[in-house]
Design a protein around this motif. Structure first.
Motif, PDB file in Angstrom:
ATOM      1  N   SER A 471      15.268  15.842  -8.956  1.00 45.88           N
ATOM      2  CA  SER A 471      14.897  17.204  -9.346  1.00 45.88           C
ATOM      3  C   SER A 471      13.573  17.628  -8.735  1.00 45.88           C
ATOM      4  CB  SER A 471      14.797  17.287 -10.879  1.00 45.88           C
ATOM      5  OG  SER A 471      13.850  16.361 -11.358  1.00 45.88           O
ATOM      6  N   SER A 472      12.758  16.644  -8.308  1.00 42.59           N
ATOM      7  CA  SER A 472      11.463  16.978  -7.724  1.00 42.59           C
ATOM      8  C   SER A 472      11.543  17.230  -6.231  1.00 42.59           C
ATOM      9  CB  SER A 472      10.470  15.834  -7.992  1.00 42.59           C
ATOM     10  OG  SER A 472      10.930  14.644  -7.386  1.00 42.59           O
ATOM     11  N   GLY A 473      12.724  17.118  -5.655  1.00 46.91           N
ATOM     12  CA  GLY A 473      12.861  17.368  -4.221  1.00 46.91           C
ATOM     13  C   GLY A 473      12.347  16.262  -3.355  1.00 46.91           C
ATOM     14  N   GLY A 474      12.319  15.028  -3.843  1.00 42.79           N
ATOM     15  CA  GLY A 474      11.797  13.909  -3.065  1.00 42.79           C
ATOM     16  C   GLY A 474      12.693  13.564  -1.891  1.00 42.79           C
ATOM     17  N   THR A 475      12.108  12.790  -0.962  1.00 35.24           N
ATOM     18  CA  THR A 475      12.835  12.404   0.251  1.00 35.24           C
ATOM     19  C   THR A 475      13.288  10.951   0.230  1.00 35.24           C
ATOM     20  OG1 THR A 475      10.798  11.738   1.367  1.00 35.24           O
ATOM     21  CG2 THR A 475      11.464  14.040   1.572  1.00 35.24           C
ATOM     22  N   GLY A 476      12.865  10.167  -0.772  1.00 38.56           N
ATOM     23  CA  GLY A 476      13.185   8.744  -0.788  1.00 38.56           C
ATOM     24  C   GLY A 476      12.162   7.905  -0.058  1.00 38.56           C
ATOM     25  N   LEU A 477      11.113   8.548   0.488  1.00 35.16           N
ATOM     26  CA  LEU A 477      10.070   7.820   1.218  1.00 35.16           C
ATOM     27  C   LEU A 477       8.733   7.845   0.497  1.00 35.16           C
ATOM     28  CD1 LEU A 477      10.797   9.095   4.839  1.00 35.16           C
ATOM     29  CD2 LEU A 477      11.338   6.854   3.904  1.00 35.16           C
ATOM     30  N   GLY A 478       8.657   8.541  -0.623  1.00 37.95           N
ATOM     31  CA  GLY A 478       7.375   8.724  -1.295  1.00 37.95           C
ATOM     32  C   GLY A 478       6.728   7.422  -1.730  1.00 37.95           C
ATOM     33  N   LEU A 479       7.479   6.579  -2.445  1.00 36.96           N
ATOM     34  CA  LEU A 479       6.898   5.335  -2.923  1.00 36.96           C
ATOM     35  C   LEU A 479       6.599   4.383  -1.773  1.00 36.96           C
ATOM     36  CD1 LEU A 479       8.917   4.635  -6.195  1.00 36.96           C
ATOM     37  CD2 LEU A 479       6.580   5.485  -5.961  1.00 36.96           C
ATOM     38  N   SER A 480       7.423   4.411  -0.731  1.00 36.97           N
ATOM     39  CA  SER A 480       7.164   3.568   0.429  1.00 36.97           C
ATOM     40  C   SER A 480       5.862   3.980   1.115  1.00 36.97           C
ATOM     41  CB  SER A 480       8.334   3.641   1.409  1.00 36.97           C
ATOM     42  OG  SER A 480       8.088   2.856   2.547  1.00 36.97           O
ATOM     43  N   ILE A 481       5.662   5.297   1.281  1.00 35.44           N
ATOM     44  CA  ILE A 481       4.417   5.789   1.878  1.00 35.44           C
ATOM     45  C   ILE A 481       3.235   5.480   0.961  1.00 35.44           C
ATOM     46  CG2 ILE A 481       3.173   7.885   2.546  1.00 35.44           C
ATOM     47  CD1 ILE A 481       5.830   9.020   3.509  1.00 35.44           C
ATOM     48  N   SER A 482       3.443   5.602  -0.349  1.00 36.74           N
ATOM     49  CA  SER A 482       2.368   5.287  -1.291  1.00 36.74           C
ATOM     50  C   SER A 482       1.952   3.820  -1.184  1.00 36.74           C
ATOM     51  CB  SER A 482       2.823   5.590  -2.726  1.00 36.74           C
ATOM     52  OG  SER A 482       3.126   6.954  -2.875  1.00 36.74           O
ATOM     53  N   LEU A 483       2.928   2.928  -1.024  1.00 40.28           N
ATOM     54  CA  LEU A 483       2.610   1.511  -0.880  1.00 40.28           C
ATOM     55  C   LEU A 483       1.813   1.265   0.403  1.00 40.28           C
ATOM     56  CD1 LEU A 483       3.007  -1.346  -2.065  1.00 40.28           C
ATOM     57  CD2 LEU A 483       5.073  -1.529  -0.653  1.00 40.28           C
ATOM     58  N   GLU A 484       2.212   1.911   1.509  1.00 40.89           N
ATOM     59  CA  GLU A 484       1.467   1.757   2.755  1.00 40.89           C
ATOM     60  C   GLU A 484       0.047   2.308   2.616  1.00 40.89           C
ATOM     61  OE1 GLU A 484       2.384   0.126   5.278  1.00 40.89           O
ATOM     62  OE2 GLU A 484       4.530  -0.140   4.954  1.00 40.89           O
ATOM     63  N   ASP A 485      -0.102   3.457   1.946  1.00 43.99           N
ATOM     64  CA  ASP A 485      -1.439   4.009   1.715  1.00 43.99           C
ATOM     65  C   ASP A 485      -2.296   3.039   0.891  1.00 43.99           C
ATOM     66  OD1 ASP A 485      -1.250   6.392   3.117  1.00 43.99           O
ATOM     67  OD2 ASP A 485      -0.345   7.475   1.447  1.00 43.99           O
ATOM     68  N   THR A 486      -1.678   2.418  -0.114  1.00 46.65           N
ATOM     69  CA  THR A 486      -2.418   1.465  -0.964  1.00 46.65           C
ATOM     70  C   THR A 486      -2.860   0.257  -0.162  1.00 46.65           C
ATOM     71  OG1 THR A 486      -1.088   2.180  -2.863  1.00 46.65           O
ATOM     72  CG2 THR A 486      -2.310   0.113  -3.075  1.00 46.65           C
ATOM     73  N   HIS A 487      -1.956  -0.285   0.654  1.00 44.31           N
ATOM     74  CA  HIS A 487      -2.308  -1.441   1.487  1.00 44.31           C
ATOM     75  C   HIS A 487      -3.411  -1.081   2.474  1.00 44.31           C
ATOM     76  CE1 HIS A 487       1.853  -3.491   0.752  1.00 44.31           C
ATOM     77  NE2 HIS A 487       1.035  -3.579  -0.281  1.00 44.31           N
ATOM     78  N   LEU A 488      -3.406   0.161   2.947  1.00 43.33           N
ATOM     79  CA  LEU A 488      -4.436   0.595   3.874  1.00 43.33           C
ATOM     80  C   LEU A 488      -5.818   0.560   3.211  1.00 43.33           C
ATOM     81  CD1 LEU A 488      -4.295   1.560   6.818  1.00 43.33           C
ATOM     82  CD2 LEU A 488      -4.357   3.914   5.966  1.00 43.33           C
ATOM     83  N   HIS A 489      -5.851   0.762   1.880  1.00 47.86           N
ATOM     84  CA  HIS A 489      -7.100   0.684   1.127  1.00 47.86           C
ATOM     85  C   HIS A 489      -7.432  -0.751   0.694  1.00 47.86           C
ATOM     86  CE1 HIS A 489      -6.380   5.040   0.652  1.00 47.86           C
ATOM     87  NE2 HIS A 489      -7.680   5.130   0.439  1.00 47.86           N
ATOM     88  N   GLY A 490      -6.509  -1.702   0.933  1.00 43.32           N
ATOM     89  CA  GLY A 490      -6.718  -3.058   0.414  1.00 43.32           C
ATOM     90  C   GLY A 490      -6.473  -3.149  -1.073  1.00 43.32           C
ATOM     91  N   GLY A 491      -5.616  -2.264  -1.609  1.00 40.46           N
ATOM     92  CA  GLY A 491      -5.365  -2.227  -3.048  1.00 40.46           C
ATOM     93  C   GLY A 491      -3.996  -2.759  -3.424  1.00 40.46           C
ATOM     94  N   TRP A 492      -3.655  -2.563  -4.693  1.00 39.05           N
ATOM     95  CA  TRP A 492      -2.364  -2.984  -5.248  1.00 39.05           C
ATOM     96  C   TRP A 492      -1.615  -1.758  -5.750  1.00 39.05           C
ATOM     97  CZ3 TRP A 492      -4.851  -7.043  -9.055  1.00 39.05           C
ATOM     98  CH2 TRP A 492      -5.352  -8.128  -8.312  1.00 39.05           C
ATOM     99  N   LEU A 493      -0.308  -1.752  -5.502  1.00 38.29           N
ATOM    100  CA  LEU A 493       0.584  -0.777  -6.127  1.00 38.29           C
ATOM    101  C   LEU A 493       1.753  -1.568  -6.688  1.00 38.29           C
ATOM    102  CD1 LEU A 493       1.234   2.110  -6.847  1.00 38.29           C
ATOM    103  CD2 LEU A 493       2.411   2.360  -4.644  1.00 38.29           C
ATOM    104  N   GLN A 494       1.827  -1.638  -8.015  1.00 39.97           N
ATOM    105  CA  GLN A 494       2.802  -2.499  -8.679  1.00 39.97           C
ATOM    106  C   GLN A 494       3.597  -1.711  -9.701  1.00 39.97           C
ATOM    107  OE1 GLN A 494      -0.697  -4.825  -9.671  1.00 39.97           O
ATOM    108  NE2 GLN A 494       0.398  -6.701  -9.086  1.00 39.97           N
ATOM    109  N   ALA A 495       4.797  -2.223  -9.995  1.00 39.54           N
ATOM    110  CA  ALA A 495       5.701  -1.536 -10.918  1.00 39.54           C
ATOM    111  C   ALA A 495       6.156  -2.493 -12.009  1.00 39.54           C
ATOM    112  CB  ALA A 495       6.913  -0.983 -10.165  1.00 39.54           C
ATOM    113  N   TRP A 496       6.332  -1.953 -13.193  1.00 42.28           N
ATOM    114  CA  TRP A 496       6.905  -2.673 -14.329  1.00 42.28           C
ATOM    115  C   TRP A 496       7.951  -1.780 -14.971  1.00 42.28           C
ATOM    116  CZ3 TRP A 496       7.402  -1.098 -19.320  1.00 42.28           C
ATOM    117  CH2 TRP A 496       7.840  -2.049 -20.246  1.00 42.28           C
ATOM    118  N   GLY A 497       8.992  -2.375 -15.466  1.00 42.40           N
ATOM    119  CA  GLY A 497      10.008  -1.578 -16.138  1.00 42.40           C
ATOM    120  C   GLY A 497      10.993  -2.424 -16.896  1.00 42.40           C
ATOM    121  N   ARG A 498      11.593  -1.804 -17.923  1.00 45.99           N
ATOM    122  CA  ARG A 498      12.669  -2.417 -18.685  1.00 45.99           C
ATOM    123  C   ARG A 498      13.741  -1.366 -18.936  1.00 45.99           C
ATOM    124  NH1 ARG A 498       9.827  -5.846 -23.590  1.00 45.99           N
ATOM    125  NH2 ARG A 498       9.094  -7.622 -22.346  1.00 45.99           N
ATOM    126  N   PRO A 499      14.992  -1.778 -18.870  1.00 42.69           N
ATOM    127  CA  PRO A 499      16.061  -0.799 -19.111  1.00 42.69           C
ATOM    128  C   PRO A 499      15.932  -0.183 -20.500  1.00 42.69           C
ATOM    129  CG  PRO A 499      16.952  -2.807 -18.130  1.00 42.69           C
ATOM    130  CD  PRO A 499      15.533  -3.100 -18.478  1.00 42.69           C
TER     131      PRO A 499
END
Length: 534
Positions: A471-499
């Motif tokens: 519904s937000s009009g995403g392209t399917g690349l947002g989280l992948s680009i976010s992870l690359e941006d985080t690595h570029l900063h030397g940071g962490w981008l992590q996910a947690w979830g439960r059904p």
């Protein structure tokens, strides 16, 4: 040395033992060789000792028998009128004592047999300075009645002429009996022969065997070290070459010398390395072509997209003059053009990451301000989805040296993704920081993530449910680009979830550019999930 230095030395020794095949082989060979040499040496010593003692016993028994025979002959030649028992005993023992002094043995005359007396009680004639208790009680009991020649081992103790401590040496005692004509009684002659020469010989043999064993073990250790070195050295060279290959030096090869098994192993290793180098270069070329294709296509599409955008804007502005169906088509065209432009921008950004051309423009960024700006930008989407976005921030700035444009893009992707999957529930954003790191956690209470999906969610074009609409009009690349941006900063981008319990994404950045992260100010698992993961 202190306990800490001892522990460190023990740790280094244990590490060397675990890593060195050569050391383990040499040590194992030495231990086995020492065991074999010890068993063989013990057997040889036993055989040598038994041989020396048997030879010595046979010699002293023969000499004792000769002395006894001669004594009997002298007694037989004594005149029958000699009835002085004491004088006859002295005449019997004195010549034997004199010969014993020259031949190295001692003698004791005791009797008569059957009197029940012991040598220690007195009344015995013996070699001067000899302790008569050197005759074992067991042998005395044997000769308490008439018996044949017998012998046993003993300790020969003698008194020192100068009043020093008594001396004791191992020896053999031989007993024989004679009859004195003076009283017709039976007396026992005890001959005591020292084993000093045999003891010295055995000590010499022991030293020779020990010296030979040490030299043999040193020779075995040296040979083992040389042999294992011939095998281990090529293996170590192969390990170093393999490490260089793993680090990207694909031209490294092993030197092949000879035609033995190790040479064939080196040849096979080089062939494998050549094959891997060829395949890796093919994959690199393919990846380069793919990146170039994506970049070229993205650039080439921008020109026709600009033209289509101009036409779409004209149609969208004039949609009120169209009939309802045409007006709706103009709106859909405008929406898809927006999404297409976003997709092209994301593809260009991905191609820059793949080419290693992405750079940071760092500045002091307050993550609290970034979160509020992103929430303001995504508020229309949240209202459309019926979702409330709650921001929980500290009462002080959370600063980090970062690229504000890339950080805003990361947070915008996380918040939009959370709203998209919140199922009309709340989205909670936490901001926190400490002396080493600053973090943002975005929590939703939607469908959640199945086990294993927390790692897949950052893959390009990955969707947990392919049938689910964005519904937000995403392209399917947002989280992948976010992870690359985080690595570029030397940071962490992590996910947690439960059904059924929702999901939480956590962004952690170092406070200083180039810093190393050790932990995050916020837990990965939310507190309401009952699990704490730092």
């Amino acid at each position: 040395m202190t306990d800490r230095s001892l522990t460190a030395a023990a740790g280094r020794g244990l590490t060397f033992w675990r890593r060195s095949i050569q050391a383990r082989v040499v040590a194992s060979t030495l231990l086995l060789s020492a065991a074999v040499v010890g068993v063989v040496g013990w057997f040889l010593l036993q055989q040598t000792r038994d041989g020396l003692l048997e030879q010595r016993v046979a010699a002293v028994v023969a000499e004792s028998n000769n002395e006894t025979t001669e004594a009997r002959a002298r007694l037989a030649a004594a005149p029958g009128t000699d009835i002085d028992t004491s004088a006859q005993q002295r005449d019997l023992i004195d010549p034997i004592i004199q010969r014993g002094d020259t031949r190295g043995f001692s003698v004791v005359l005791f009797g008569p047999v059957g009197s029940g007396a012991q040598i220690d009680d007195g009344g015995a004639y013996s070699t001067p300075n000899l302790d008569t208790s050197s005759v074992p009680a067991s042998l005395q009991r044997h000769f308490s009645e008439p018996a044949g020649t017998a012998w046993t081992y003993t300790e020969i103790r003698t008194e020192s002429d100068e009043g020093g401590p008594p001396r004791s040496v191992p020896g053999v005692v031989v007993g024989s009996q004679v009859v004195l004509p003076a009283d017709g009684a039976t007396y026992t002659l005890y001959y005591l022969f020292p084993l000093t020469a045999e003891q010295e010989t055995l000590a010499l043999v022991s030293r020779a065997l020990l010296t030979a064993a040490v030299l043999l073990l040193l020779l075995v250790a040296g040979l083992t070290w040389l042999v294992t070195r011939q095998v281990v050295t090529p293996i170590r060279l192969a390990r170093r070459v393999a490490e260089r290959l793993a680090s990207g030096q694909l031209q490294e090869r092993l030197r092949v010398s000879g035609e033995d098994d190790l040479a064939r192993l080196a040849t096979s290793f080089n062939q494998m390395a050549t094959s891997l180098q060829r395949q890796i270069r093919q994959l690199e070329e393919l990846s380069r072509v793919q990146r170039r294709f994506v970049s070229d296509v993205s650039h080439e599409l921008r020109t026709p997209l600009t033209t289509v955008r101009m036409a779409g804007d004209v149609l969208h502005d004039a949609r009120r003059e169209f009939d309802p169906v045409t007006a709706r088509a103009a709106e859909l065209l405008q929406t898809e053009l927006d999404r297409f432009e976003t997709l092209l921008a994301d593809l260009l950004e991905i191609s820059r990451f793949d080419a290693g051309a992405a750079v940071l423009e760092t500045d002091d960024v307050n993550l609290v301000d970034v979160v509020h700006r992103v929430v303001d930008l995504t508020r229309p989407l949240a209202e459309q989805r019926g979702t409330d976005v709650v921001v929980l921030t500290p009462d002080h700035p959370c600063l980090a040296e970062a690229d504000v444009r890339r950080v805003e893009r990361i947070v915008r992707n996380l918040v939009s993704n959370a709203i998209d999957h919140a199922e009309s529930g709340d989205v909670v954003i936490h901001v926190a920081g400490d002396d080493h790191a600053a973090a943002i956690a975005v929590r939703d209470y939607g469908v959640g993530l199945a086990p294993g999906e927390s790692a897949l969610v950052f893959n390009r074009f990955w969707r947990a449910d392919p049938s689910r609409a964005r519904s937000s009009g995403g392209t399917g690349l947002g989280l992948s680009i976010s992870l690359e941006d985080t690595h570029l900063h030397g940071g962490w981008l992590q996910a947690w979830g439960r059904p059924g319990e929702g999901a939480q994404f956590r962004l952690t950045l170092p406070r200083r550019a180039g810093g190393t992260l050790r932990q995050s100010p916020l837990p990965l698992a939310p507190e309401d999930a009952g699990v704490k993961v730092r």
